[in-house]
Design a protein around this motif. Structure first.
Motif, PDB file in Angstrom:
ATOM      1  N   ILE A  91      10.944 -21.249  52.195  1.00  0.00           N
ATOM      2  CA  ILE A  91      10.104 -22.532  52.743  1.00  0.00           C
ATOM      3  C   ILE A  91      11.463 -23.007  53.231  1.00  0.00           C
ATOM      4  O   ILE A  91      12.213 -23.453  52.244  1.00  0.00           O
ATOM      5  CB  ILE A  91       9.368 -23.105  51.904  1.00  0.00           C
ATOM      6  CG1 ILE A  91       8.092 -22.322  51.444  1.00  0.00           C
ATOM      7  CG2 ILE A  91       8.673 -24.415  52.585  1.00  0.00           C
ATOM      8  CD1 ILE A  91       7.127 -22.963  50.583  1.00  0.00           C
ATOM      9  N   VAL A  92      11.549 -23.513  54.578  1.00  0.00           N
ATOM     10  CA  VAL A  92      12.687 -24.321  55.059  1.00  0.00           C
ATOM     11  C   VAL A  92      12.335 -25.569  55.754  1.00  0.00           C
ATOM     12  O   VAL A  92      11.147 -25.524  56.240  1.00  0.00           O
ATOM     13  CB  VAL A  92      13.694 -23.531  56.062  1.00  0.00           C
ATOM     14  CG1 VAL A  92      14.191 -22.258  55.641  1.00  0.00           C
ATOM     15  CG2 VAL A  92      12.976 -23.114  57.409  1.00  0.00           C
ATOM     16  N   ASP A  93      13.034 -26.637  55.636  1.00  0.00           N
ATOM     17  CA  ASP A  93      13.017 -27.569  56.698  1.00  0.00           C
ATOM     18  C   ASP A  93      14.251 -27.531  57.431  1.00  0.00           C
ATOM     19  O   ASP A  93      15.345 -27.613  56.876  1.00  0.00           O
ATOM     20  CB  ASP A  93      13.141 -28.838  55.904  1.00  0.00           C
ATOM     21  CG  ASP A  93      13.129 -30.209  56.863  1.00  0.00           C
ATOM     22  OD1 ASP A  93      12.189 -30.308  57.785  1.00  0.00           O
ATOM     23  OD2 ASP A  93      13.761 -31.086  56.518  1.00  0.00           O
ATOM     24  N   MET A 137       3.855 -23.645  52.178  1.00  0.00           N
ATOM     25  CA  MET A 137       4.064 -25.108  52.421  1.00  0.00           C
ATOM     26  C   MET A 137       2.622 -25.996  52.175  1.00  0.00           C
ATOM     27  O   MET A 137       3.017 -27.195  51.707  1.00  0.00           O
ATOM     28  CB  MET A 137       4.349 -25.263  53.960  1.00  0.00           C
ATOM     29  CG  MET A 137       5.742 -24.527  54.208  1.00  0.00           C
ATOM     30  SD  MET A 137       6.506 -25.035  55.889  1.00  0.00           S
ATOM     31  CE  MET A 137       4.837 -24.846  56.962  1.00  0.00           C
ATOM     32  N   ASN A 189       9.396 -27.676  59.477  1.00  0.00           N
ATOM     33  CA  ASN A 189       9.289 -27.220  58.432  1.00  0.00           C
ATOM     34  C   ASN A 189       8.686 -25.709  58.701  1.00  0.00           C
ATOM     35  O   ASN A 189       7.988 -25.509  59.711  1.00  0.00           O
ATOM     36  CB  ASN A 189       8.115 -27.718  57.353  1.00  0.00           C
ATOM     37  CG  ASN A 189       8.502 -28.996  56.799  1.00  0.00           C
ATOM     38  OD1 ASN A 189       9.577 -29.030  56.343  1.00  0.00           O
ATOM     39  ND2 ASN A 189       7.654 -29.994  56.986  1.00  0.00           N
ATOM     40  N   MET A 190       9.050 -24.790  58.148  1.00  0.00           N
ATOM     41  CA  MET A 190       8.931 -23.192  58.204  1.00  0.00           C
ATOM     42  C   MET A 190       8.836 -22.430  57.415  1.00  0.00           C
ATOM     43  O   MET A 190       9.546 -22.678  56.215  1.00  0.00           O
ATOM     44  CB  MET A 190       9.936 -22.682  59.387  1.00  0.00           C
ATOM     45  CG  MET A 190       9.714 -21.397  60.034  1.00  0.00           C
ATOM     46  SD  MET A 190      10.640 -21.154  61.489  1.00  0.00           S
ATOM     47  CE  MET A 190      12.243 -21.511  60.722  1.00  0.00           C
ATOM     48  N   LEU A 193      16.280 -25.512  52.001  1.00  0.00           N
ATOM     49  CA  LEU A 193      15.271 -24.418  51.835  1.00  0.00           C
ATOM     50  C   LEU A 193      15.021 -24.114  50.315  1.00  0.00           C
ATOM     51  O   LEU A 193      15.894 -24.376  49.363  1.00  0.00           O
ATOM     52  CB  LEU A 193      15.903 -23.175  52.323  1.00  0.00           C
ATOM     53  CG  LEU A 193      17.309 -22.558  51.961  1.00  0.00           C
ATOM     54  CD1 LEU A 193      17.100 -21.440  50.706  1.00  0.00           C
ATOM     55  CD2 LEU A 193      17.921 -21.723  53.165  1.00  0.00           C
ATOM     56  N   GLY A 194      14.130 -23.420  50.020  1.00  0.00           N
ATOM     57  CA  GLY A 194      13.682 -23.366  48.729  1.00  0.00           C
ATOM     58  C   GLY A 194      12.824 -21.878  48.465  1.00  0.00           C
ATOM     59  O   GLY A 194      12.253 -21.248  49.412  1.00  0.00           O
ATOM     60  N   THR A 195      13.496 -21.110  47.478  1.00  0.00           N
ATOM     61  CA  THR A 195      12.822 -19.828  47.055  1.00  0.00           C
ATOM     62  C   THR A 195      12.357 -20.084  45.494  1.00  0.00           C
ATOM     63  O   THR A 195      13.020 -20.767  44.801  1.00  0.00           O
ATOM     64  CB  THR A 195      13.819 -18.556  47.222  1.00  0.00           C
ATOM     65  OG1 THR A 195      14.821 -18.860  46.214  1.00  0.00           O
ATOM     66  CG2 THR A 195      14.438 -18.499  48.555  1.00  0.00           C
ATOM     67  N   ARG A 196      11.372 -19.073  45.109  1.00  0.00           N
ATOM     68  CA  ARG A 196      10.890 -18.928  43.919  1.00  0.00           C
ATOM     69  C   ARG A 196      10.732 -17.634  43.674  1.00  0.00           C
ATOM     70  O   ARG A 196      10.306 -16.567  44.390  1.00  0.00           O
ATOM     71  CB  ARG A 196       9.619 -19.784  43.711  1.00  0.00           C
ATOM     72  CG  ARG A 196       9.709 -21.294  44.251  1.00  0.00           C
ATOM     73  CD  ARG A 196       8.222 -21.741  44.035  1.00  0.00           C
ATOM     74  NE  ARG A 196       7.952 -21.904  42.754  1.00  0.00           N
ATOM     75  CZ  ARG A 196       7.258 -23.162  42.084  1.00  0.00           C
ATOM     76  NH1 ARG A 196       6.633 -23.579  42.903  1.00  0.00           N
ATOM     77  NH2 ARG A 196       6.821 -22.951  40.610  1.00  0.00           N
ATOM     78  N   GLN A 224       4.525 -19.137  46.811  1.00  0.00           N
ATOM     79  CA  GLN A 224       4.156 -20.806  47.276  1.00  0.00           C
ATOM     80  C   GLN A 224       3.995 -20.759  48.770  1.00  0.00           C
ATOM     81  O   GLN A 224       5.034 -20.362  49.306  1.00  0.00           O
ATOM     82  CB  GLN A 224       5.107 -21.826  46.638  1.00  0.00           C
ATOM     83  CG  GLN A 224       4.671 -23.246  46.673  1.00  0.00           C
ATOM     84  CD  GLN A 224       5.395 -24.141  46.211  1.00  0.00           C
ATOM     85  OE1 GLN A 224       6.828 -23.989  45.868  1.00  0.00           O
ATOM     86  NE2 GLN A 224       4.880 -25.170  45.440  1.00  0.00           N
ATOM     87  N   SER A 278      -0.512 -30.218  45.957  1.00  0.00           N
ATOM     88  CA  SER A 278      -0.217 -30.321  44.512  1.00  0.00           C
ATOM     89  C   SER A 278       0.247 -32.129  44.483  1.00  0.00           C
ATOM     90  O   SER A 278      -0.210 -32.587  43.188  1.00  0.00           O
ATOM     91  CB  SER A 278       0.666 -29.371  44.005  1.00  0.00           C
ATOM     92  OG  SER A 278       2.122 -29.574  44.458  1.00  0.00           O
ATOM     93  N   VAL A 279       0.858 -32.602  45.141  1.00  0.00           N
ATOM     94  CA  VAL A 279       1.415 -33.886  44.877  1.00  0.00           C
ATOM     95  C   VAL A 279       0.355 -34.933  45.184  1.00  0.00           C
ATOM     96  O   VAL A 279       0.091 -35.860  44.350  1.00  0.00           O
ATOM     97  CB  VAL A 279       2.542 -34.212  45.824  1.00  0.00           C
ATOM     98  CG1 VAL A 279       2.898 -35.827  45.715  1.00  0.00           C
ATOM     99  CG2 VAL A 279       3.696 -33.451  45.840  1.00  0.00           C
ATOM    100  N   LYS A 308       2.193 -27.519  48.709  1.00  0.00           N
ATOM    101  CA  LYS A 308       3.358 -28.612  48.244  1.00  0.00           C
ATOM    102  C   LYS A 308       2.782 -29.902  48.441  1.00  0.00           C
ATOM    103  O   LYS A 308       2.848 -30.614  47.472  1.00  0.00           O
ATOM    104  CB  LYS A 308       4.720 -28.326  48.859  1.00  0.00           C
ATOM    105  CG  LYS A 308       5.260 -26.795  48.600  1.00  0.00           C
ATOM    106  CD  LYS A 308       6.789 -26.905  49.073  1.00  0.00           C
ATOM    107  CE  LYS A 308       7.760 -27.635  48.587  1.00  0.00           C
ATOM    108  NZ  LYS A 308       9.100 -27.417  49.076  1.00  0.00           N
ATOM    109  N   VAL A 309       2.496 -30.127  49.629  1.00  0.00           N
ATOM    110  CA  VAL A 309       1.820 -31.551  49.623  1.00  0.00           C
ATOM    111  C   VAL A 309       0.606 -31.653  48.869  1.00  0.00           C
ATOM    112  O   VAL A 309       0.233 -32.834  48.239  1.00  0.00           O
ATOM    113  CB  VAL A 309       1.712 -31.839  51.094  1.00  0.00           C
ATOM    114  CG1 VAL A 309       0.850 -33.181  51.477  1.00  0.00           C
ATOM    115  CG2 VAL A 309       2.865 -31.820  51.905  1.00  0.00           C
TER     116      VAL A 309
END
Lengths: 100, 100, 100, 100
Positions: A4-6, A87, A44-45, A77-80, A85, A93-94, A90-91
Motif C-alpha cells: 500500500i503506497v501514498d 487501504m 494512495n494506491m 509504503l507499507g508491507t505486512r 490488508q 479500523s481507526v 485502514k481508515v
C-alpha cells in the motif's frame, strides 16, 4: 508481495501550476487498473510491488514526455507478512476505535 | 531511466532497537552491487529504476524473513530528462556555491 | 523533546538547477547553530523540536524571499522517550553490527 | 505562513496494530481545531506553520505518554508565496482538468 503506497509527484523546473501534471498522473494510473485514490497531498494506491512501482515509473515517463525536465517523488509504503490488508480497512479500523 | 533515491526502512511490531534491521538492509544492498551510502536517517542509492526498486523490495523480503511483521518505508527519489546526474555531483555543486 | 530529522526542500516554479536554493538552505542552517549535515538527497539535523521546526520555516522564508513561488518539503523525523540518541550514534551502531 | 501538510506517524517498538495510535492522533488533532482529514496512509492538515508543527509535536507527546518508546514521522508540506491555497482546492483543480 502486496504493498500500500501514498505517493506525491513534484515536477521541478516547470511553471507554478502543478494540476496539469497531477491530472496526467491520474490518467496514467487509470490505465494501469490499480486501485488508487487522489487526496489533497498525493495519491494512495495498492497492488503487487512490481505493478505499483511500474505504475509510478510510468508517471515519471509520462511527465518527462510532457517536457518536465526534473521530477521529485515521495513514496510512503507499507508491507505486512502477518496478514493481508487493504487501504479501505485502514481508515475503517481507526474510525471504529474513535466511536468506542 | 536512472533514479537517485533516499530511503528509510522502519520495522513495525518489533523491539525498539532498529540497528539489526538497518544492518540487514545494508547487507542486502551490498549484494545488489548498486552504488549506495548509509547516512543518519536513511540510505542514498542510485541506478536504473527497476534495479533500485527491486533492491528495496529485497530489503522488505529480507526483513519479513527475519520475522518483522510490518514494514513502513519512505522513499524520496529524483529523475531527470535534461541531463544525467550522479549523487556525488549533488553535494559537490552545493559546496561549490557555498565557497563562492 | 529532542528530534532527529532528515529534510529535503524542493523549490517549484523555478529553473531546473536547485543548487542555489540548497546552498541558501545551508546558509540559513549555519546561522541557527543547530547540528546538521548535508547529504546527496537532503540534510540531517538534530535539536529541540521547536528549534528544528523554526529552522525549516526559516528556510522556506528565505527561499520565498529569493523569489521561489512554491516550495515542497519532505521531513522524516524521529523522537524517543526511552533514551536520548544522537545522529552520530545511529550510523555507528549499524556499522558495529556489520563488523560482527 | 500558511502550510498544507500530509503526515504519517509510525510508532516503533510497540505491537503490530497501529490503529489505537492513529485514533489517538485523531483525538489530539480534533482538540487543536485545525482543519484536517484522515486518509488511508496519513492525515492531511492545513494552518499556520507554527500551529501545524505544534499539533504534530502534541501527537508525539501523546503517543509517548501512551508508552510508545520511539516514533518515526513523515511530513510532506507545501507553502506558497504567489497566492493562498486551501487543501480543498487542490483536488478540485485536478478533477476540473480531468473533465475537460
Amino acid at each position: 508481495m502486496m504493498v500500500i503506497v501514498d505517493f506525491t509527484v513534484v515536477p521541478v523546473g516547470t511553471g507554478v501550476s502543478l494540476s496539469p501534471y497531477v491530472a496526467e498522473v491520474e490518467r496514467v494510473l487509470r490505465r494501469t487498473g490499480l486501485n488508487h485514490e487522489l487526496h489533497a497531498n498525493g495519491t494512495n494506491m495498492e497492488g503487487e510491488w512490481d505493478d505499483v512501482m511500474a505504475a509510478i515509473r510510468s508517471c515519471h515517463e509520462a511527465l518527462h514526455a510532457m517536457g518536465v525536465p526534473r521530477i521529485h517523488t515521495d513514496i510512503k509504503l507499507g508491507t505486512r507478512s502477518d496478514r493481508p490488508q487493504l487501504m479501505a480497512e485502514k481508515v475503517a479500523s481507526v474510525r471504529a476505535r474513535l466511536m468506542d
